[in-house]
Design a protein around this motif. Structure first.
Motif, PDB file in Angstrom:
ATOM      1  N   PHE A  46      -6.977  11.702   2.985  1.00  0.00           N
ATOM      2  CA  PHE A  46      -6.978  12.699   4.042  1.00  0.00           C
ATOM      3  C   PHE A  46      -8.296  13.447   4.053  1.00  0.00           C
ATOM      4  O   PHE A  46      -9.028  13.475   3.073  1.00  0.00           O
ATOM      5  N   VAL A  58      -8.764   7.433   6.964  1.00  0.00           N
ATOM      6  CA  VAL A  58      -7.744   8.479   7.109  1.00  0.00           C
ATOM      7  C   VAL A  58      -6.846   8.168   8.306  1.00  0.00           C
ATOM      8  O   VAL A  58      -5.634   8.337   8.262  1.00  0.00           O
ATOM      9  N   ARG A  59      -7.487   7.653   9.362  1.00  0.00           N
ATOM     10  CA  ARG A  59      -6.732   7.334  10.568  1.00  0.00           C
ATOM     11  C   ARG A  59      -5.667   6.279  10.296  1.00  0.00           C
ATOM     12  O   ARG A  59      -4.568   6.343  10.813  1.00  0.00           O
ATOM     13  N   VAL A  60      -5.983   5.302   9.466  1.00  0.00           N
ATOM     14  CA  VAL A  60      -5.046   4.189   9.290  1.00  0.00           C
ATOM     15  C   VAL A  60      -4.029   4.416   8.177  1.00  0.00           C
ATOM     16  O   VAL A  60      -3.018   3.707   8.111  1.00  0.00           O
ATOM     17  N   CYS A  61      -4.257   5.384   7.300  1.00  0.00           N
ATOM     18  CA  CYS A  61      -3.365   5.556   6.141  1.00  0.00           C
ATOM     19  C   CYS A  61      -1.951   5.918   6.592  1.00  0.00           C
ATOM     20  O   CYS A  61      -1.759   6.898   7.305  1.00  0.00           O
ATOM     21  N   PRO A  62      -0.937   5.132   6.183  1.00  0.00           N
ATOM     22  CA  PRO A  62       0.432   5.397   6.656  1.00  0.00           C
ATOM     23  C   PRO A  62       1.150   6.507   5.902  1.00  0.00           C
ATOM     24  O   PRO A  62       2.290   6.828   6.242  1.00  0.00           O
ATOM     25  N   THR A  63       0.533   7.090   4.872  1.00  0.00           N
ATOM     26  CA  THR A  63       1.239   8.135   4.119  1.00  0.00           C
ATOM     27  C   THR A  63       0.416   9.414   3.983  1.00  0.00           C
ATOM     28  O   THR A  63       0.829  10.331   3.284  1.00  0.00           O
ATOM     29  N   LYS A  64      -0.732   9.468   4.611  1.00  0.00           N
ATOM     30  CA  LYS A  64      -1.681  10.585   4.423  1.00  0.00           C
ATOM     31  C   LYS A  64      -2.084  10.699   2.951  1.00  0.00           C
ATOM     32  O   LYS A  64      -2.378  11.791   2.461  1.00  0.00           O
ATOM     33  N   ALA A  65      -2.097   9.593   2.253  1.00  0.00           N
ATOM     34  CA  ALA A  65      -2.546   9.615   0.862  1.00  0.00           C
ATOM     35  C   ALA A  65      -4.050   9.804   0.808  1.00  0.00           C
ATOM     36  O   ALA A  65      -4.585  10.357  -0.138  1.00  0.00           O
ATOM     37  N   CYS A 121      -1.225  -0.064   0.088  1.00  0.00           N
ATOM     38  CA  CYS A 121      -1.145  -1.058   1.164  1.00  0.00           C
ATOM     39  C   CYS A 121      -2.534  -1.593   1.526  1.00  0.00           C
ATOM     40  O   CYS A 121      -2.652  -2.610   2.194  1.00  0.00           O
ATOM     41  N   ARG A 122      -3.571  -0.883   1.111  1.00  0.00           N
ATOM     42  CA  ARG A 122      -4.968  -1.301   1.289  1.00  0.00           C
ATOM     43  C   ARG A 122      -5.405  -1.357   2.751  1.00  0.00           C
ATOM     44  O   ARG A 122      -6.374  -2.026   3.075  1.00  0.00           O
ATOM     45  N   PHE A 123      -4.685  -0.645   3.625  1.00  0.00           N
ATOM     46  CA  PHE A 123      -5.093  -0.570   5.019  1.00  0.00           C
ATOM     47  C   PHE A 123      -6.440   0.162   5.095  1.00  0.00           C
ATOM     48  O   PHE A 123      -7.316  -0.188   5.890  1.00  0.00           O
TER      49      PHE A 123
END
Lengths: 137, 384, 261
Positions: free
Chosen positions: C139, C130-137, C157-159
């Protein structure tokens, strides 16, 4: 007045005009009849009062916004129950609620979507994940 | 000024045509990927980032080329860099362009790219990376363009440009730091989980960026009337040397921590890269090639005779560039995923379509670079 | 000066009026339709958690029992791609040795090193994905503590896959629908190519007052589900009576899946 390079310009202009007007004359005479989405499903037949989540006219124009709001409520906010303007309760689910009544996707949804020329095989991209009901044809 | 990109020698056009063909091939391969999915790559559930993200990481480093000429010129008054700051800035533009393209081709849903802006998430380092990369791209375009314009008109560059130039220096540091933070803050990925990673990124950037800049300056001198000057190249080569030495030193530090502490999870990544793990070692030859190239580069650069001789300097710069490309553009990103969270080794090698797409993006970068350099060189030739 | 004070008073007055009006508008809003809420039968918890009693699992004569996995994957239309490379899994087995590699020893009792462990998303208290997700997809749902996925928003993006130290996330490298080999669950959607997916602790079943599909499917009572913040919940009782371990607690993620070994 003299046009320079008229030999090139005039055919070029002609080609341009033909290409721009292509959709008009290509479809000439083959006007698609306006769609008539069918409400003839067992679930709707059984209803005493044939009433959707919103009044018909609003559904027709705003169903995509409604679906998007439902999506946000369910996925992001964890709310799944919708009490409509007339006090009726709905499960906010495309697959489990909308399609329960409108189990005839091809005669209901698709007729308008195809007519309106929606992209991706004339279907909104809801149906790439959400599973449409099986229709007995 | 843009019109200068349109007129050129036969050779110039042939170069652009060649690059366009490669770009076309890359684009076709990308369309294939877009329609089939990332299944056409060698990526897997366990190694979920690969060649694309590795290229991105490496190219962020190359973008540092700008700061390494701008900083000495504007802060330390190193006059010899005056002629080549524009080359550094335009190289940065080309590399950041490639970075952004590599991110886009790596996305599973590129059409949703703007979600990053629609739902800004400051907790994600990727969000900040988007800001610093686009900012750096913008800064270098504006600075490079205006400095060149002023040079063409024979005036001083506009006064509002100075603050932007000074801003671009810390900004360049930020792109490496933030890119390193993408990796250095992930729990359980021990190859990356080091506070030195950002410093390592900076050091390797200060080696690979200026090394490419030297090579490009030499190419320009051969084919155009533009000469960067012996002194500038010599200064740059010293920077490359220090960058390289610090890089190698930092990598050595990683080895010390992992092996003296004797903590297995900290050793696994390095072991996989350099000797293989559980019998898997597809990257081992590459990593030893890296070590060899790095060593060769240091030997050639540290000796003033070979550093000042252009022939050997060229070889040294190639060694630096490719060794750092292997280290960051292959080892670091892929090695971080091996072994997986269950300590199983699942290997990764890029596939042919993946390589073609990568090549297409590199070609795009060089296309941008060629055009920008053509403009810069034409202006400079005109002024002289 | 004078005008400044006057405008200050004006603004203050408007503000006070606004505050006063707030309860009124709220009361009005309560009556207005349409409105949304939970189902009355929804199960609620501050933080859902699962206790996996592996002893019960291992005791069974039928060591090939995969009821929980089948139930989960069938319910959620999880595809069977057929390769390790692109495997998609929400709930699956790994060996004790691989799952708890930080505490594996050569000389463990009854040779448990090769025994299977059920693994799934840990629905961490402090989830790195959740911390790394750039879109809050992805959460953390504040109401239930479940780490959720918004498949409509994920950019692929698979972050999160790099961020997850449990390998709990799978990416749809190709269109998954042709690979759904179980009978389609018409009540649940599939996923699209290009998004990441994982266990959802059956959010949609909890909303209807049902326990997760895996918990329901297990014939041997090896899976227990409940609110970890509630001292009377079945999970807390089990944890109070048995020694349990979690996967990689040293990473500070706060996993909410416990194992009784």
């Amino acid at each position: 007045m003299k046009i320079y390079n008229a030999k090139l310009i005039i055919p070029g202009l002609l080609i341009f005009v033909v290409m721009v007007t292509f959709p008009i004359w290509y479809n000439k005479g083959s006007a698609a009849p306006p769609p008539e989405p069918s409400l003839n499903t067992p679930a709707i037949q059984r209803m005493a009062e044939k009433q959707c989540v919103l009044p018909k006219d609003q559904m027709r124009t705003d169903h995509m916004q409604l679906l998007n709001e439902w999506r946000t409520e369910v996925v992001r906010n964890g709310n799944r129950l919708y009490v409509a303007w007339d006090g009726k309760e709905y499960n906010m689910s495309l697959q489990n609620e909308c399609m329960r009544c409108h189990s005839n996707k091809s005669e209901f949804c698709d007729t308008c979507h195809v007519y309106a020329g929606l992209k991706s095989g004339s279907q909104p991209y809801c149906w790439t994940c959400h599973i449409a009901p099986k229709e007995n044809k | 000024m843009l019109e200068r990109a349109l007129t050129g020698s036969q050779k110039y056009y042939r170069l652009l045509m060649g690059l366009l063909i490669l770009m076309g091939m890359g684009f076709a391969a990308y369309l294939y990927q877009l329609n089939t999915g990332l299944t056409i790559t060698g990526l897997s559930r366990d190694v979920s980032w690969g060649f694309y993200i590795a290229q991105f990481t490496f190219l962020v480093g190359v973008a540092a080329s700008a700061v390494m000429v701008v900083l000495p010129y504007y802060l330390h008054n190193v006059k010899v860099f005056g002629r080549i700051t524009i080359l550094g800035e335009f190289l940065a533009v080309a590399s950041v362009t490639m970075c952004l393209l590599f991110i886009i081709v790596d996305l599973g849903k590129p059409m949703r790219l703007l979600n990053v802006i629609l739902y800004p998430s400051p907790n994600s380092i990727l969000f900040w990376d988007m800001i610093v990369l686009n900012g750096y791209l913008f800064l270098n375009i504006v600075i490079g363009w205006n400095v060149l314009e002023a040079e063409r008109k024979g005036t001083d560059s506009p006064s509002w440009l100075k603050p932007l130039i000074y801003l671009s220096i810390p900004w360049a540091i930020s792109i490496h730091t933030v890119t390193a933070f993408l990796y250095a803050g992930l729990p359980g990925r021990h190859l990356w989980l080091h506070s030195i990673l950002a410093a390592r990124f900076l050091a390797s950037a200060f080696a690979s960026g200026p090394a490419l800049l030297i090579l490009l300056a030499l190419v320009l001198r051969k084919y155009t009337k533009f000469d960067a000057g012996k002194e500038a190249i010599d200064k740059l080569s010293q920077i490359v040397l220090y960058g390289m030495l610090v890089s190698i030193f930092f990598i050595g530090l990683e080895f010390f921590t992992a092996f003296y502490s004797n903590i297995p999870s900290h050793q696994h990544g390095l072991l996989y890269l350099f000797v293989g793990l559980d019998g898997y070692g597809k990257l081992v030859p590459f990593m030893w090639l890296f070590a060899l190239l790095a060593l060769a580069a240091v030997v050639l650069l540290i000796n003033p005779k070979t550093r000042k001789d252009e022939k050997t300097l060229k070889i040294a710069c190639l060694c630096v560039f490719f060794s750092m490309w292997i280290e960051k553009g292959l080892g670091l990103v892929i090695g971080g995923f091996i072994p997986n969270p269950f300590e199983q080794v699942r290997e990764y090698l890029p596939t042919v379509p993946e390589l073609i797409i990568t090549m297409g993006i590199w070609a795009t970068g060089f296309f941008v670079l060629t055009i920008l350099y053509k403009i810069a060189v034409s202006v400079k030739e005109e002024v002289e | 000066m004078e005008s400044n004070r006057r405008s200050f008073l004006k603004i203050g007055g408007i503000c006070a009026l606004g505050l006063g009006a707030l309860p009124v508008t709220k009361a009005l809003a309560r009556k207005a339709l349409p409105q949304v809420s939970d189902f009355p039968e929804a199960l609620k918890a501050n933080q859902w958690a699962m206790v996996v009693d592996m002893k019960k699992c291992w005791e069974q004569a039928d060591r090939d029992c995969k009821d929980c996995i089948l139930a989960c994957h069938q319910y959620h239309n999880v595809p069977d791609i057929g390769t390790i490379k692109e495997e998609i899994k929400w709930l699956w087995q790994e060996s004790y040795h691989d799952t708890f590699h930080d505490q594996a020893t050569k000389f463990n009792i009854a040779n448990i090193e090769h025994n299977p462990i059920m693994v799934l998303c840990n629905h961490c208290t402090s989830p790195p994905c959740v911390r790394v997700c750039p879109t809050k997809a992805t959460f953390k749902d504040k109401k239930s503590g479940i780490v959720k996925m918004d498949y409509h928003r994920c950019i692929g993006c698979r972050f999160c896959m790099a961020g997850c130290p449990y390998g709990a996330r799978s990416f749809n490298f190709r269109d998954p629908i042709p690979y759904i080999k179980t009978e389609l669950n018409m009540a649940y959607p599939a996923r699209e190519r290009g998004v990441v997916e994982k266990c959802s602790f059956c959010t949609e079943r909890l909303a209807r007052g049902l326990f997760p599909a895996c918990v329901e499917a297990c014939r041997h009572g090896a899976l227990t589900f409940g609110d970890i913040t509630d001292a009377d919940s079945p999970v807390r009782k089990l944890l109070a009576e048995n020694y349990s371990i979690k996967r990689r607690p040293e990473l500070g993620t706060g996993p909410n899946v416990y194992y009784i070994i």
